[in-house]
Design a protein around this motif. Structure first.
Motif, mmCIF file in Angstrom:
data_model
loop_
_atom_site.group_PDB
_atom_site.id
_atom_site.type_symbol
_atom_site.label_atom_id
_atom_site.label_comp_id
_atom_site.label_asym_id
_atom_site.label_seq_id
_atom_site.Cartn_x
_atom_site.Cartn_y
_atom_site.Cartn_z
ATOM 1 N N PHE A 31 0.586 -1.394 -0.074
ATOM 2 C CA PHE A 31 0.330 -0.027 -0.257
ATOM 3 C C PHE A 31 0.792 1.323 -0.036
ATOM 4 O O PHE A 31 0.716 2.241 -0.499
ATOM 5 N N SER B 146 -0.082 3.170 -3.119
ATOM 6 C CA SER B 146 -0.302 4.846 -2.675
ATOM 7 C C SER B 146 1.326 5.601 -3.351
ATOM 8 O O SER B 146 0.330 7.416 -3.291
ATOM 9 N N ASN C 6 -10.256 -3.410 -6.134
ATOM 10 C CA ASN C 6 -10.233 -2.053 -5.627
ATOM 11 C C ASN C 6 -10.015 -1.613 -6.849
ATOM 12 O O ASN C 6 -10.842 0.057 -6.525
ATOM 13 N N ALA D 154 -6.785 3.301 -0.501
ATOM 14 C CA ALA D 154 -6.893 2.900 1.089
ATOM 15 C C ALA D 154 -8.104 1.674 1.114
ATOM 16 O O ALA D 154 -8.725 0.448 1.603
ATOM 17 N N SER E 138 -8.363 -0.929 -1.671
ATOM 18 C CA SER E 138 -6.773 -1.548 -1.059
ATOM 19 C C SER E 138 -7.496 -2.511 -0.435
ATOM 20 O O SER E 138 -7.437 -4.009 -0.526
#
Length: 128
Positions: free
Chosen positions: A15, A19, A86, A109, A112
């Motif tokens: 993540f 990100s 996602n 987020a 995910s």
């Protein structure tokens, strides 16, 4: 229980990569949101595959390059389905609620976390 913990840690690292790359491409390189999101996904999947096969599922055994390539392609295919989950959540939030458009990492987020459950079961099946 150890596998779930390691998978969660690996997912957290994934993540951060996902990100970080997404935010870099979108805000600093001014690449459109869709392209930024897709590119960040490709990079994150590669790193999570490396970490999951080495630590979570301990499949760093003596595999040939051909076997590793086949394993990665299966992993990538499974992760692509997780990515579809996602991405649907990500884009639904981005285009339906202004807060997610202003702070897209929140939508990233949410997508995910939702896809993580599918990804765990598929990764376990492929890498175990």
């Amino acid at each position: 229980m150890k596998q779930i913990f390691l998978f969660t840690v690996t997912g957290g690292i994934g993540f951060i990569i996902d990100s970080g790359v997404f935010l870099y491409l979108y805000y600093l390189e001014n690449i459109n949101i869709s392209t930024s999101r897709i590119l960040s996904f490709f990079i994150a999947v590669f790193f999570t595959w490396l970490l999951n096969r080495r630590y979570t599922f301990n499949t760093e055994k003596n595999k040939t390059k051909k076997e590793k390539t086949k394993e990665y392609l299966l992993y990538f295919k499974a992760q692509s389905i997780g990515a579809a989950i996602n991405f649907v959540i990500f884009f639904a939030l981005i285009y339906s609620l202004n807060i997610f458009k202003q702070i897209p990492v929140l939508a990233l987020a949410a997508g995910s976390i939702t896809a993580m459950f599918y990804n765990y079961f598929m990764s376990k099946r492929i890498l175990s």
